[in-house]
Design a protein around this motif. Structure first.
Motif, PDB file in Angstrom:
ATOM      1  N   GLY A  27       0.899 -14.922  -3.485  1.00 12.56           N
ATOM      2  CA  GLY A  27      -0.019 -13.843  -3.778  1.00 12.56           C
ATOM      3  C   GLY A  27      -1.358 -14.369  -4.233  1.00 12.56           C
ATOM      4  N   THR A  28      -2.332 -13.493  -4.229  1.00 13.45           N
ATOM      5  CA  THR A  28      -3.665 -13.830  -4.710  1.00 13.45           C
ATOM      6  C   THR A  28      -3.943 -13.014  -5.961  1.00 13.45           C
ATOM      7  OG1 THR A  28      -4.452 -14.268  -2.472  1.00 13.45           O
ATOM      8  CG2 THR A  28      -6.120 -13.858  -4.147  1.00 13.45           C
ATOM      9  N   ILE A  29      -4.253 -13.706  -7.041  1.00  9.70           N
ATOM     10  CA  ILE A  29      -4.560 -13.006  -8.294  1.00  9.70           C
ATOM     11  C   ILE A  29      -6.043 -12.662  -8.324  1.00  9.70           C
ATOM     12  CG2 ILE A  29      -4.693 -13.172 -10.809  1.00  9.70           C
ATOM     13  CD1 ILE A  29      -2.200 -14.793 -10.803  1.00  9.70           C
ATOM     14  N   THR A  30      -6.324 -11.390  -8.460  1.00 11.76           N
ATOM     15  CA  THR A  30      -7.690 -10.912  -8.521  1.00 11.76           C
ATOM     16  C   THR A  30      -7.694  -9.586  -9.281  1.00 11.76           C
ATOM     17  OG1 THR A  30      -9.669 -10.408  -7.201  1.00 11.76           O
ATOM     18  CG2 THR A  30      -7.536  -9.656  -6.336  1.00 11.76           C
ATOM     19  N   LYS A  31      -8.833  -8.940  -9.363  1.00 14.21           N
ATOM     20  CA  LYS A  31      -8.901  -7.619  -9.986  1.00 14.21           C
ATOM     21  C   LYS A  31      -8.926  -6.554  -8.901  1.00 14.21           C
ATOM     22  CE  LYS A  31     -12.486  -8.718 -12.570  1.00 14.21           C
ATOM     23  NZ  LYS A  31     -13.593  -8.614 -13.561  1.00 14.21           N
ATOM     24  N   PRO A  68      -0.051 -10.322 -18.192  1.00 15.57           N
ATOM     25  CA  PRO A  68       0.249 -10.891 -16.875  1.00 15.57           C
ATOM     26  C   PRO A  68      -0.209  -9.921 -15.789  1.00 15.57           C
ATOM     27  CG  PRO A  68       2.175 -10.995 -18.317  1.00 15.57           C
ATOM     28  CD  PRO A  68       1.163 -10.117 -18.998  1.00 15.57           C
ATOM     29  N   PRO A  69      -0.591 -10.426 -14.632  1.00 14.46           N
ATOM     30  CA  PRO A  69      -1.020  -9.515 -13.566  1.00 14.46           C
ATOM     31  C   PRO A  69       0.132  -8.664 -13.064  1.00 14.46           C
ATOM     32  CG  PRO A  69      -0.802 -11.751 -12.727  1.00 14.46           C
ATOM     33  CD  PRO A  69      -0.653 -11.832 -14.218  1.00 14.46           C
ATOM     34  N   VAL A  70      -0.181  -7.435 -12.686  1.00 12.91           N
ATOM     35  CA  VAL A  70       0.815  -6.600 -12.031  1.00 12.91           C
ATOM     36  C   VAL A  70       1.005  -7.139 -10.614  1.00 12.91           C
ATOM     37  CG1 VAL A  70       0.163  -4.597 -13.410  1.00 12.91           C
ATOM     38  CG2 VAL A  70      -0.896  -4.933 -11.160  1.00 12.91           C
ATOM     39  N   ALA A  90      -0.868   2.236 -18.996  1.00 15.67           N
ATOM     40  CA  ALA A  90      -1.642   1.924 -20.195  1.00 15.67           C
ATOM     41  C   ALA A  90      -3.111   1.724 -19.853  1.00 15.67           C
ATOM     42  CB  ALA A  90      -1.080   0.668 -20.863  1.00 15.67           C
ATOM     43  N   ALA A  91      -3.379   1.041 -18.758  1.00 14.91           N
ATOM     44  CA  ALA A  91      -4.758   0.801 -18.341  1.00 14.91           C
ATOM     45  C   ALA A  91      -5.466   2.114 -18.010  1.00 14.91           C
ATOM     46  CB  ALA A  91      -4.784  -0.131 -17.136  1.00 14.91           C
ATOM     47  N   LEU A  92      -4.751   3.035 -17.400  1.00 12.65           N
ATOM     48  CA  LEU A  92      -5.333   4.345 -17.105  1.00 12.65           C
ATOM     49  C   LEU A  92      -5.669   5.102 -18.384  1.00 12.65           C
ATOM     50  CD1 LEU A  92      -3.002   5.396 -14.145  1.00 12.65           C
ATOM     51  CD2 LEU A  92      -5.462   4.930 -13.988  1.00 12.65           C
ATOM     52  N   LYS A  93      -4.750   5.046 -19.356  1.00 15.78           N
ATOM     53  CA  LYS A  93      -5.000   5.732 -20.630  1.00 15.78           C
ATOM     54  C   LYS A  93      -6.151   5.080 -21.397  1.00 15.78           C
ATOM     55  CE  LYS A  93      -0.496   7.856 -21.556  1.00 15.78           C
ATOM     56  NZ  LYS A  93      -1.042   9.215 -21.789  1.00 15.78           N
ATOM     57  N   ALA A  94      -6.310   3.756 -21.206  1.00 14.31           N
ATOM     58  CA  ALA A  94      -7.398   3.040 -21.866  1.00 14.31           C
ATOM     59  C   ALA A  94      -8.714   3.200 -21.116  1.00 14.31           C
ATOM     60  CB  ALA A  94      -7.045   1.551 -21.977  1.00 14.31           C
ATOM     61  N   LYS A  95      -8.682   3.997 -20.027  1.00 10.55           N
ATOM     62  CA  LYS A  95      -9.868   4.290 -19.216  1.00 10.55           C
ATOM     63  C   LYS A  95     -10.443   3.034 -18.566  1.00 10.55           C
ATOM     64  CE  LYS A  95     -11.079   8.398 -21.914  1.00 10.55           C
ATOM     65  NZ  LYS A  95     -10.345   9.260 -20.989  1.00 10.55           N
ATOM     66  N   CYS A  96      -9.558   2.120 -18.212  1.00 11.29           N
ATOM     67  CA  CYS A  96      -9.996   0.948 -17.449  1.00 11.29           C
ATOM     68  C   CYS A  96     -10.292   1.374 -16.012  1.00 11.29           C
ATOM     69  CB  CYS A  96      -8.907  -0.122 -17.434  1.00 11.29           C
ATOM     70  SG  CYS A  96      -8.397  -0.708 -19.057  1.00 11.29           S
ATOM     71  N   LYS A  97     -11.133   0.624 -15.370  1.00 10.16           N
ATOM     72  CA  LYS A  97     -11.430   0.846 -13.960  1.00 10.16           C
ATOM     73  C   LYS A  97     -10.619  -0.088 -13.075  1.00 10.16           C
ATOM     74  CE  LYS A  97     -14.838   3.914 -14.111  1.00 10.16           C
ATOM     75  NZ  LYS A  97     -14.755   5.226 -13.429  1.00 10.16           N
ATOM     76  N   GLU A  98     -10.313  -1.282 -13.600  1.00  9.52           N
ATOM     77  CA  GLU A  98      -9.637  -2.305 -12.819  1.00  9.52           C
ATOM     78  C   GLU A  98      -8.515  -2.941 -13.622  1.00  9.52           C
ATOM     79  OE1 GLU A  98     -13.166  -4.700 -12.407  1.00  9.52           O
ATOM     80  OE2 GLU A  98     -13.322  -4.204 -10.266  1.00  9.52           O
ATOM     81  N   ILE A  99      -7.661  -3.671 -12.928  1.00  7.23           N
ATOM     82  CA  ILE A  99      -6.585  -4.400 -13.588  1.00  7.23           C
ATOM     83  C   ILE A  99      -6.315  -5.676 -12.802  1.00  7.23           C
ATOM     84  CG2 ILE A  99      -4.674  -3.329 -12.309  1.00  7.23           C
ATOM     85  CD1 ILE A  99      -3.159  -3.215 -15.033  1.00  7.23           C
ATOM     86  N   ARG A 100      -5.897  -6.710 -13.500  1.00  4.59           N
ATOM     87  CA  ARG A 100      -5.530  -7.957 -12.820  1.00  4.59           C
ATOM     88  C   ARG A 100      -4.241  -7.727 -12.045  1.00  4.59           C
ATOM     89  NH1 ARG A 100      -4.147 -12.386 -16.238  1.00  4.59           N
ATOM     90  NH2 ARG A 100      -4.588 -13.792 -14.519  1.00  4.59           N
ATOM     91  N   ALA A 101      -4.218  -8.220 -10.816  1.00  3.70           N
ATOM     92  CA  ALA A 101      -3.048  -8.009  -9.975  1.00  3.70           C
ATOM     93  C   ALA A 101      -2.801  -9.225  -9.093  1.00  3.70           C
ATOM     94  CB  ALA A 101      -3.229  -6.770  -9.101  1.00  3.70           C
TER      95      ALA A 101
END
Length: 199
Positions: A27-31, A68-70, A90-101
């Motif tokens: 996999g490739t880890i990115t946002k 850790p990335p999803v 959790a990221a949605l509730k924290a109003k994040c726009k992106e997440i590491r994946a």
């Protein structure tokens, strides 16, 4: 207040990572934007989302803790979440726009199969019902049901005896015909029994 990213990322460029097992997918880890991740593909074998865990993760994300990335499977059209539902909620509730994946190339079924083995050794601990749901999903799938009980057990993180026990408990369901012959307007066809009554 809306933030663009609640998790600092250590590497500024996408990072190709080897999978845990030789020969397995890389996999490739990115946002990735949260609104590009599909949560509705049947890739969540848990019985429910634990809101206390989500709240804890949210607080930690807002404090800039690094998670850790999803794991996401990308099929050319959609990005199917396979591991990390509590983190995404959790990221949605924290109003994040992106997440590491960790982005892997694969289908929705690849994501579903991966999800059955998620959290067997880390992350939010699974409940007994979560394991059962994963095993039942495998055993009731025409293709996956051909998998040996030893391989199923290894993938989901339990003993072969436990897989055998679950299989025995749903044997009546497994023995039922999955289709029936239907004649309508002079034409005959097979209809999935599970679809009857669901227009």
């Amino acid at each position: 207040k809306t933030t663009t990213d609640c998790q600092p990322i250590a590497t500024p460029k996408p990072e190709v990572v080897a999978s845990e097992k030789p020969g397995a997918m890389k996999g490739t880890i990115t946002k990735i934007p949260l609104d590009k991740i599909r949560l509705d593909g049947g890739t969540q074998p848990r019985e429910r989302i634990d809101e206390e865990v989500v709240a804890d993760y949210q607080e930690r994300m807002e404090a800039k803790d690094v998670f850790p990335p999803v794991v996401v499977f990308e099929d050319g059209t959609d990005n199917w979440l396979a591991d990390g539902f509590h983190r995404v909620h959790a990221a949605l509730k924290a109003k994040c726009k992106e997440i590491r994946a960790e982005i892997r190339q694969g289908t929705k079924r690849d994501a579903q199969w991966h999800s059955f083995g998620a959290n067997k050794t880390n992350g939010q601990r699974r409940q007994p019902g979560d394991l059962r749901r994963a095993v039942e999903a495998i055993l009731t799938d025409k293709e996956w049901a051909e998998t040996s009980q030893n391989k199923i057990a290894k993938h989901v993180g339990c003993s072969p005896a436990r897989v055998s026990q679950i299989k025995a408990s749903i044997q009546d369901l497994l023995d039922r015909p999955q289709t029936r012959n239907v004649t309508r307007n002079g034409s005959s066809f097979k209809q999935k029994i599970s679809n009857i009554g669901h227009g």
